[in-house]
Design a protein around this motif. Structure first.
Motif, PDB file in Angstrom:
ATOM      1  N   MET A   1      39.974  46.195  24.831  1.00  0.00           N
ATOM      2  CA  MET A   1      41.238  46.247  25.572  1.00  0.00           C
ATOM      3  C   MET A   1      41.006  45.741  27.022  1.00  0.00           C
ATOM      4  O   MET A   1      40.157  46.596  27.463  1.00  0.00           O
ATOM      5  N   THR A   2      41.592  45.086  28.075  1.00  0.00           N
ATOM      6  CA  THR A   2      41.179  45.131  29.102  1.00  0.00           C
ATOM      7  C   THR A   2      41.818  46.347  29.899  1.00  0.00           C
ATOM      8  O   THR A   2      43.458  46.888  29.680  1.00  0.00           O
ATOM      9  N   ARG A   3      41.439  47.003  30.805  1.00  0.00           N
ATOM     10  CA  ARG A   3      42.311  48.055  31.684  1.00  0.00           C
ATOM     11  C   ARG A   3      43.391  47.320  32.607  1.00  0.00           C
ATOM     12  O   ARG A   3      43.768  46.353  33.171  1.00  0.00           O
ATOM     13  N   LYS A   4      44.429  47.728  32.663  1.00  0.00           N
ATOM     14  CA  LYS A   4      45.986  47.546  33.157  1.00  0.00           C
ATOM     15  C   LYS A   4      45.275  47.657  34.849  1.00  0.00           C
ATOM     16  O   LYS A   4      45.336  48.437  35.233  1.00  0.00           O
ATOM     17  N   PRO A   5      46.011  46.289  35.485  1.00  0.00           N
ATOM     18  CA  PRO A   5      45.771  47.010  36.222  1.00  0.00           C
ATOM     19  C   PRO A   5      46.637  47.085  37.824  1.00  0.00           C
ATOM     20  O   PRO A   5      48.307  47.355  36.747  1.00  0.00           O
ATOM     21  N   THR A   6      46.896  47.950  38.720  1.00  0.00           N
ATOM     22  CA  THR A   6      47.785  48.343  39.127  1.00  0.00           C
ATOM     23  C   THR A   6      47.918  47.561  40.833  1.00  0.00           C
ATOM     24  O   THR A   6      47.370  46.589  40.915  1.00  0.00           O
ATOM     25  N   ARG A   7      49.060  47.145  41.493  1.00  0.00           N
ATOM     26  CA  ARG A   7      49.705  46.579  41.959  1.00  0.00           C
ATOM     27  C   ARG A   7      49.670  47.135  43.043  1.00  0.00           C
ATOM     28  O   ARG A   7      51.067  48.576  43.442  1.00  0.00           O
ATOM     29  N   PRO A   8      49.275  46.970  44.320  1.00  0.00           N
ATOM     30  CA  PRO A   8      48.880  47.861  45.684  1.00  0.00           C
ATOM     31  C   PRO A   8      50.182  47.362  46.147  1.00  0.00           C
ATOM     32  O   PRO A   8      50.864  48.442  47.629  1.00  0.00           O
ATOM     33  N   SER A   9      50.214  45.947  46.271  1.00  0.00           N
ATOM     34  CA  SER A   9      51.155  45.570  47.587  1.00  0.00           C
ATOM     35  C   SER A   9      52.528  45.898  47.743  1.00  0.00           C
ATOM     36  O   SER A   9      53.074  46.547  46.170  1.00  0.00           O
ATOM     37  N   PRO A  10      53.641  45.530  48.203  1.00  0.00           N
ATOM     38  CA  PRO A  10      54.983  46.543  48.011  1.00  0.00           C
ATOM     39  C   PRO A  10      55.696  45.279  47.547  1.00  0.00           C
ATOM     40  O   PRO A  10      55.112  44.512  47.685  1.00  0.00           O
TER      41      PRO A  10
ATOM     42  N   THR B   1      42.692  36.710  24.704  1.00  0.00           N
ATOM     43  CA  THR B   1      43.780  35.344  24.086  1.00  0.00           C
ATOM     44  C   THR B   1      45.110  35.528  25.528  1.00  0.00           C
ATOM     45  O   THR B   1      45.907  35.059  24.882  1.00  0.00           O
ATOM     46  N   GLU B   2      44.643  36.795  25.685  1.00  0.00           N
ATOM     47  CA  GLU B   2      46.484  37.488  26.924  1.00  0.00           C
ATOM     48  C   GLU B   2      45.270  38.629  27.537  1.00  0.00           C
ATOM     49  O   GLU B   2      44.760  39.412  27.205  1.00  0.00           O
ATOM     50  N   PHE B   3      46.006  38.335  28.734  1.00  0.00           N
ATOM     51  CA  PHE B   3      45.360  39.130  29.783  1.00  0.00           C
ATOM     52  C   PHE B   3      46.614  39.705  30.400  1.00  0.00           C
ATOM     53  O   PHE B   3      47.621  39.552  30.842  1.00  0.00           O
ATOM     54  N   PRO B   4      46.649  41.185  31.142  1.00  0.00           N
ATOM     55  CA  PRO B   4      47.621  41.434  32.585  1.00  0.00           C
ATOM     56  C   PRO B   4      47.338  41.021  32.865  1.00  0.00           C
ATOM     57  O   PRO B   4      46.369  40.506  34.166  1.00  0.00           O
ATOM     58  N   LEU B   5      48.824  41.078  33.757  1.00  0.00           N
ATOM     59  CA  LEU B   5      48.310  41.031  36.138  1.00  0.00           C
ATOM     60  C   LEU B   5      49.343  42.660  36.197  1.00  0.00           C
ATOM     61  O   LEU B   5      49.487  42.646  35.355  1.00  0.00           O
ATOM     62  N   PRO B   6      48.684  42.680  37.087  1.00  0.00           N
ATOM     63  CA  PRO B   6      50.147  43.788  38.170  1.00  0.00           C
ATOM     64  C   PRO B   6      51.370  43.542  37.491  1.00  0.00           C
ATOM     65  O   PRO B   6      52.527  43.025  37.677  1.00  0.00           O
TER      66      PRO B   6
ATOM     67  N   ASP C   1      39.038  36.964  35.760  1.00  0.00           N
ATOM     68  CA  ASP C   1      37.523  36.319  34.672  1.00  0.00           C
ATOM     69  C   ASP C   1      38.443  36.407  32.780  1.00  0.00           C
ATOM     70  O   ASP C   1      38.757  37.089  33.295  1.00  0.00           O
ATOM     71  N   LEU C   2      38.138  34.366  33.332  1.00  0.00           N
ATOM     72  CA  LEU C   2      38.814  34.174  31.426  1.00  0.00           C
ATOM     73  C   LEU C   2      37.971  35.324  30.199  1.00  0.00           C
ATOM     74  O   LEU C   2      37.974  35.270  29.502  1.00  0.00           O
ATOM     75  N   ARG C   3      36.743  35.205  30.998  1.00  0.00           N
ATOM     76  CA  ARG C   3      35.674  35.849  29.589  1.00  0.00           C
ATOM     77  C   ARG C   3      36.421  36.913  29.079  1.00  0.00           C
ATOM     78  O   ARG C   3      36.037  37.985  27.793  1.00  0.00           O
ATOM     79  N   THR C   4      36.617  38.112  30.512  1.00  0.00           N
ATOM     80  CA  THR C   4      36.473  39.253  29.996  1.00  0.00           C
ATOM     81  C   THR C   4      38.271  39.590  29.849  1.00  0.00           C
ATOM     82  O   THR C   4      38.027  40.588  29.669  1.00  0.00           O
ATOM     83  N   GLY C   5      39.383  39.044  30.676  1.00  0.00           N
ATOM     84  CA  GLY C   5      40.222  39.367  30.942  1.00  0.00           C
ATOM     85  C   GLY C   5      40.605  40.498  32.189  1.00  0.00           C
ATOM     86  O   GLY C   5      41.745  41.117  32.696  1.00  0.00           O
ATOM     87  N   GLU C   6      39.177  40.820  32.792  1.00  0.00           N
ATOM     88  CA  GLU C   6      39.545  41.473  33.816  1.00  0.00           C
ATOM     89  C   GLU C   6      39.694  40.746  35.291  1.00  0.00           C
ATOM     90  O   GLU C   6      39.216  39.551  35.423  1.00  0.00           O
ATOM     91  N   GLY C   7      40.501  41.312  36.106  1.00  0.00           N
ATOM     92  CA  GLY C   7      40.996  40.773  37.244  1.00  0.00           C
ATOM     93  C   GLY C   7      41.047  41.449  38.610  1.00  0.00           C
ATOM     94  O   GLY C   7      41.134  43.491  38.562  1.00  0.00           O
ATOM     95  N   ARG C   8      41.134  41.028  39.670  1.00  0.00           N
ATOM     96  CA  ARG C   8      42.244  41.980  40.996  1.00  0.00           C
ATOM     97  C   ARG C   8      42.893  41.094  41.737  1.00  0.00           C
ATOM     98  O   ARG C   8      42.365  39.833  41.614  1.00  0.00           O
ATOM     99  N   VAL C   9      43.349  41.762  42.603  1.00  0.00           N
ATOM    100  CA  VAL C   9      43.965  41.676  43.855  1.00  0.00           C
ATOM    101  C   VAL C   9      43.100  40.375  45.139  1.00  0.00           C
ATOM    102  O   VAL C   9      41.859  41.414  45.430  1.00  0.00           O
TER     103      VAL C   9
END
Length: 321
Positions: free
Chosen positions: A1-10, A48-53, A83-91
């Motif tokens: 499971m990928t860690r759920k990202p947080t959304r820092p901007s308003p 085959t699925e990854f989250p966004l903030p 990163d499509l290989r892991t599903g991990e992302g960042r702003v």
């Protein structure tokens, strides 16, 4: 499971992009979770699925030669990289109040070309550092919506959903923006989404544009702006057509509110299109645009029919080509 990202901007209210719905077409493709980079199952499959903030309000997605997806925010124009290989992302690129990132395209020059929606801009963002390189103001008046973009030779071509024009932004150091007015078979309807997704033709000379509300595809001459309606087979249409992806002479049309991707075979001149199959998936939740990597199509779920709040969850999914 990928860690759920947080959304820092308003969070800001979303921009207008409502499309008409309709009945979904019949055939459905089978789902297969094949790894796009490694055959034979010797390594773990890519997600085959990854989250966004939360509250991201995605719509556009771009993928280049490397396994990274870039997804823009309608809330404030930020860009998220996964990163499509892991599903991990960042702003990657921080947004700002009043901005929007609708369509995105990644060039070999390492720049992301970003459509600015109702703001009437095209922004160039460094895909490695997230630095804003340049902003072009495509229109100074209201009543415009810069929607999607394709790169073709020395220009990036942007659609305007509320005006019968394409904008040609120069790639490189010099040149001016070219405004190309649409003619020929093109008919502009007031107060609805007209021009939306855009891709190059198989011969690399012109572009294909989808007119969303009426479900029509056009080949548009980049020399004259003359639009020729593409004849669709049988009773096929592209109602709620949004993002377009072309692989050779195969055209993928994302029909957002129908939760369908229609797959057409184009003729050599891109004047006729035969519907070969449709792709459906229970994970589709109003997918807006798509991008290809390997043998997969990656789509962002815009969730236009869900509450658009700071707590609304968003994701992207992958289906096989």
């Amino acid at each position: 499971m990928t860690r759920k990202p947080t959304r820092p901007s308003p969070f800001l209210r979303p921009s207008r992009r409502a499309l008409l719905g309709g009945a979904a077409v019949a055939a459905c493709s089978a789902w297969a979770a094949a790894d796009p980079a490694h055959a034979g199952g010797r390594r773990p499959s890519w997600p085959t699925e990854f989250p966004l903030p939360d509250g991201w309000l995605p719509e556009g997605i771009a993928i280049g030669r490397a396994p990274y997806a870039y997804m823009g925010s309608r809330a404030d124009g930020a860009v998220y990289r996964t990163d499509l290989r892991t599903g991990e992302g960042r702003v990657l690129h921080e947004g700002a109040p009043g901005l929007a990132a609708i369509g995105l395209e990644l060039g070999d020059d390492g720049l992301l070309y970003v459509s600015g929606g109702a703001g009437g801009t095209a922004r160039l963002v460094d895909a490695r550092t997230g630095t804003l390189r340049k902003t072009y103001r495509l229109t100074d008046s209201t009543g415009h919506f810069v929607n999607d973009v394709v790169l073709l030779r020395d220009r990036a071509w942007f659609t305007d959903s509320f005006d019968a024009v394409l904008y040609g932004v120069p790639r490189g150091r010099g040149g001016r923006v070219r405004t190309l007015r649409l003619g020929g078979d093109w008919e502009q309807t007031p107060d609805v989404i007209n021009a939306n997704g855009i891709v190059s033709t198989p011969d690399g000379r012109d572009v294909i544009v989808v007119r969303s509300t009426l479900g029509v595809l056009y080949r548009v001459s980049l020399r004259t702006g003359h639009a020729t309606r593409i004849a669709l087979s049988g009773a096929a249409d592209v109602a709620a057509g949004d993002g377009l992806v072309r692989v050779g002479r195969t055209l993928y049309v994302v029909q957002n509110r129908l939760n369908v991707v229609a797959v057409f075979d184009l003729d050599a001149r891109a004047t006729r299109a035969v519907l070969r199959r449709t792709v459906m998936d229970p994970r589709f939740d109003v997918p807006a645009t798509a991008a290809r990597f390997g043998n997969r199509l990656y789509l962002v779920n815009a969730r236009f029919t869900s509450p658009q709040t700071p707590e609304t969850t968003f994701n992207a999914v992958a289906v096989p080509l």
